[in-house]
Design a protein around this motif. Structure first.
Motif, PDB file in Angstrom:
ATOM      1  N   LYS A 109       3.974 -12.119   0.228  1.00  0.00           N
ATOM      2  CA  LYS A 109       3.027 -11.084   0.650  1.00  0.00           C
ATOM      3  C   LYS A 109       3.177  -9.832  -0.199  1.00  0.00           C
ATOM      4  O   LYS A 109       4.263  -9.530  -0.691  1.00  0.00           O
ATOM      5  CB  LYS A 109       3.258 -10.748   2.124  1.00  0.00           C
ATOM      6  N   PRO A 110       2.090  -9.103  -0.382  1.00  0.00           N
ATOM      7  CA  PRO A 110       2.173  -7.858  -1.153  1.00  0.00           C
ATOM      8  C   PRO A 110       3.005  -6.821  -0.406  1.00  0.00           C
ATOM      9  O   PRO A 110       3.137  -6.883   0.819  1.00  0.00           O
ATOM     10  CB  PRO A 110       0.713  -7.412  -1.262  1.00  0.00           C
ATOM     11  N   THR A 111       3.561  -5.896  -1.167  1.00  0.00           N
ATOM     12  CA  THR A 111       4.332  -4.821  -0.542  1.00  0.00           C
ATOM     13  C   THR A 111       3.771  -3.478  -0.994  1.00  0.00           C
ATOM     14  O   THR A 111       3.354  -3.315  -2.139  1.00  0.00           O
ATOM     15  CB  THR A 111       5.831  -4.887  -0.920  1.00  0.00           C
ATOM     16  N   TYR A 112       3.759  -2.554  -0.081  1.00  0.00           N
ATOM     17  CA  TYR A 112       3.397  -1.175  -0.391  1.00  0.00           C
ATOM     18  C   TYR A 112       4.580  -0.312   0.017  1.00  0.00           C
ATOM     19  O   TYR A 112       5.037  -0.365   1.168  1.00  0.00           O
ATOM     20  CB  TYR A 112       2.152  -0.729   0.361  1.00  0.00           C
ATOM     21  N   THR A 113       5.105   0.448  -0.926  1.00  0.00           N
ATOM     22  CA  THR A 113       6.238   1.333  -0.665  1.00  0.00           C
ATOM     23  C   THR A 113       5.738   2.761  -0.777  1.00  0.00           C
ATOM     24  O   THR A 113       5.303   3.180  -1.867  1.00  0.00           O
ATOM     25  CB  THR A 113       7.364   1.088  -1.678  1.00  0.00           C
ATOM     26  N   PRO A 114       5.768   3.524   0.320  1.00  0.00           N
ATOM     27  CA  PRO A 114       5.279   4.901   0.235  1.00  0.00           C
ATOM     28  C   PRO A 114       6.200   5.776  -0.624  1.00  0.00           C
ATOM     29  O   PRO A 114       7.361   5.428  -0.842  1.00  0.00           O
ATOM     30  CB  PRO A 114       5.286   5.374   1.697  1.00  0.00           C
ATOM     31  N   ALA A 115       5.659   6.876  -1.093  1.00  0.00           N
ATOM     32  CA  ALA A 115       6.442   7.841  -1.854  1.00  0.00           C
ATOM     33  C   ALA A 115       7.564   8.391  -0.968  1.00  0.00           C
ATOM     34  O   ALA A 115       7.441   8.451   0.253  1.00  0.00           O
ATOM     35  CB  ALA A 115       5.549   8.989  -2.326  1.00  0.00           C
ATOM     36  N   VAL A 116       8.655   8.757  -1.622  1.00  0.00           N
ATOM     37  CA  VAL A 116       9.791   9.352  -0.903  1.00  0.00           C
ATOM     38  C   VAL A 116       9.773  10.852  -1.172  1.00  0.00           C
ATOM     39  O   VAL A 116       9.901  11.273  -2.328  1.00  0.00           O
ATOM     40  CB  VAL A 116      11.125   8.735  -1.373  1.00  0.00           C
ATOM     41  N   GLY A 139       1.996   4.817  -8.455  1.00  0.00           N
ATOM     42  CA  GLY A 139       1.272   6.087  -8.430  1.00  0.00           C
ATOM     43  C   GLY A 139       2.042   7.154  -9.188  1.00  0.00           C
ATOM     44  O   GLY A 139       3.184   6.948  -9.623  1.00  0.00           O
ATOM     45  N   ALA A 140       1.430   8.286  -9.351  1.00  0.00           N
ATOM     46  CA  ALA A 140       2.097   9.413 -10.007  1.00  0.00           C
ATOM     47  C   ALA A 140       3.101  10.035  -9.049  1.00  0.00           C
ATOM     48  O   ALA A 140       2.914  10.004  -7.828  1.00  0.00           O
ATOM     49  CB  ALA A 140       1.054  10.454 -10.409  1.00  0.00           C
ATOM     50  N   THR A 141       4.183  10.582  -9.597  1.00  0.00           N
ATOM     51  CA  THR A 141       5.125  11.340  -8.775  1.00  0.00           C
ATOM     52  C   THR A 141       4.533  12.727  -8.587  1.00  0.00           C
ATOM     53  O   THR A 141       4.337  13.468  -9.551  1.00  0.00           O
ATOM     54  CB  THR A 141       6.502  11.435  -9.455  1.00  0.00           C
ATOM     55  N   ASN A 151      -4.110  10.476 -12.513  1.00  0.00           N
ATOM     56  CA  ASN A 151      -3.372  10.653 -13.769  1.00  0.00           C
ATOM     57  C   ASN A 151      -1.891  10.400 -13.558  1.00  0.00           C
ATOM     58  O   ASN A 151      -1.326  10.769 -12.540  1.00  0.00           O
ATOM     59  CB  ASN A 151      -3.575  12.062 -14.324  1.00  0.00           C
ATOM     60  N   LYS A 152      -1.293   9.763 -14.537  1.00  0.00           N
ATOM     61  CA  LYS A 152       0.129   9.387 -14.562  1.00  0.00           C
ATOM     62  C   LYS A 152       0.424   8.152 -13.722  1.00  0.00           C
ATOM     63  O   LYS A 152       1.574   7.775 -13.568  1.00  0.00           O
ATOM     64  CB  LYS A 152       1.048  10.550 -14.151  1.00  0.00           C
ATOM     65  N   ALA A 153      -0.587   7.501 -13.163  1.00  0.00           N
ATOM     66  CA  ALA A 153      -0.366   6.217 -12.497  1.00  0.00           C
ATOM     67  C   ALA A 153      -0.181   5.163 -13.582  1.00  0.00           C
ATOM     68  O   ALA A 153      -0.604   5.343 -14.724  1.00  0.00           O
ATOM     69  CB  ALA A 153      -1.550   5.861 -11.600  1.00  0.00           C
ATOM     70  N   SER A 154       0.450   4.045 -13.229  1.00  0.00           N
ATOM     71  CA  SER A 154       0.666   2.999 -14.219  1.00  0.00           C
ATOM     72  C   SER A 154       0.571   1.632 -13.561  1.00  0.00           C
ATOM     73  O   SER A 154       0.634   1.503 -12.343  1.00  0.00           O
ATOM     74  CB  SER A 154       2.038   3.165 -14.878  1.00  0.00           C
ATOM     75  N   ILE A 155       0.409   0.613 -14.400  1.00  0.00           N
ATOM     76  CA  ILE A 155       0.398  -0.760 -13.938  1.00  0.00           C
ATOM     77  C   ILE A 155       1.344  -1.525 -14.848  1.00  0.00           C
ATOM     78  O   ILE A 155       1.352  -1.320 -16.064  1.00  0.00           O
ATOM     79  CB  ILE A 155      -1.027  -1.353 -13.915  1.00  0.00           C
ATOM     80  N   PRO A 210       7.502   7.941  -6.560  1.00  0.00           N
ATOM     81  CA  PRO A 210       6.087   7.713  -6.261  1.00  0.00           C
ATOM     82  C   PRO A 210       5.886   6.498  -5.361  1.00  0.00           C
ATOM     83  O   PRO A 210       6.794   5.681  -5.178  1.00  0.00           O
ATOM     84  CB  PRO A 210       5.491   7.456  -7.646  1.00  0.00           C
ATOM     85  N   ALA A 211       4.688   6.351  -4.842  1.00  0.00           N
ATOM     86  CA  ALA A 211       4.318   5.164  -4.065  1.00  0.00           C
ATOM     87  C   ALA A 211       4.119   3.994  -5.029  1.00  0.00           C
ATOM     88  O   ALA A 211       3.723   4.186  -6.183  1.00  0.00           O
ATOM     89  CB  ALA A 211       3.039   5.432  -3.280  1.00  0.00           C
ATOM     90  N   GLU A 212       4.398   2.775  -4.539  1.00  0.00           N
ATOM     91  CA  GLU A 212       4.212   1.577  -5.355  1.00  0.00           C
ATOM     92  C   GLU A 212       3.568   0.468  -4.552  1.00  0.00           C
ATOM     93  O   GLU A 212       3.819   0.329  -3.349  1.00  0.00           O
ATOM     94  CB  GLU A 212       5.552   1.045  -5.880  1.00  0.00           C
ATOM     95  N   PHE A 213       2.760  -0.323  -5.233  1.00  0.00           N
ATOM     96  CA  PHE A 213       2.176  -1.532  -4.663  1.00  0.00           C
ATOM     97  C   PHE A 213       2.570  -2.673  -5.588  1.00  0.00           C
ATOM     98  O   PHE A 213       2.400  -2.578  -6.807  1.00  0.00           O
ATOM     99  CB  PHE A 213       0.647  -1.419  -4.601  1.00  0.00           C
TER     100      PHE A 213
END
Length: 162
Positions: A152-159, A101-103, A8-12, A110-113
């Motif tokens: 290339k795709p990037t994945y940024t972890p949540a801070v 992703g959700a915070t 829940n609260k994830a978005s695209i 949040p994490a992002e792809f």
């Protein structure tokens, strides 16, 4: 470390298409490398395997509540120009897509792809009693931008909050 959370609260985000809606499901993404049988006549008892160098990404299915005002272009008549107008879902449309992703509690961001993808498939909804109509579409991850350059795709972890 943040506690685990739900989807829940994830978005695209589709910034070019401006596609907005109430998304009910954003499918996962699998990264996988192939393998090669390197067994030879000296192999005894078990197959010998080497992992290949290039990874593949799975397709991602997205489901959203159907908005009848959304312009869905799926007949293939205009595939030579796959750029959609705002508020269109169009086969072959390519752009940099971001899944956020959700915070969660304890995180500042949040994490992002983010990756280049294209709309490969559009499925209109079934009409079922007492069921909200949902539109499904499939993203094929391209890893190339509109000029054909590899990105290339990037994945940024949540801070986490400090």
């Amino acid at each position: 470390m943040s506690p685990p959370g739900s989807g829940n609260k994830a978005s695209i985000s589709f910034p070019v298409a401006g596609l907005t809606g109430c998304f009910t499901m954003i499918g996962g993404i699998e990264m996988e490398v192939g393998d090669e049988d390197v067994s030879c006549l000296n192999t005894d008892g078990l197959q010998e395997v080497e992992l290949q160098d290039i990874a593949t990404m799975s397709e991602t299915e997205v489901e959203m509540l159907l908005d009848d005002t959304l312009n869905i272009i799926m007949d293939g008549t205009d595939l030579a120009d796959p750029t959609p107008a705002l508020g269109e879902l169009k086969l072959k449309h390519k752009e940099l897509i971001t899944i956020t992703g959700a915070t969660r509690n304890g995180d500042d961001t949040p994490a992002e792809f983010a990756a280049w993808g294209g709309i490969k498939k559009i499925s209109l909804p079934e009409y079922v009693n007492n069921t909200t109509r949902r539109l499904k579409f499939t993203i094929k991850w391209l890893n190339r931008d509109l000029t054909g350059t590899q990105v290339k795709p990037t994945y940024t972890p949540a801070v986490p909050t400090v």
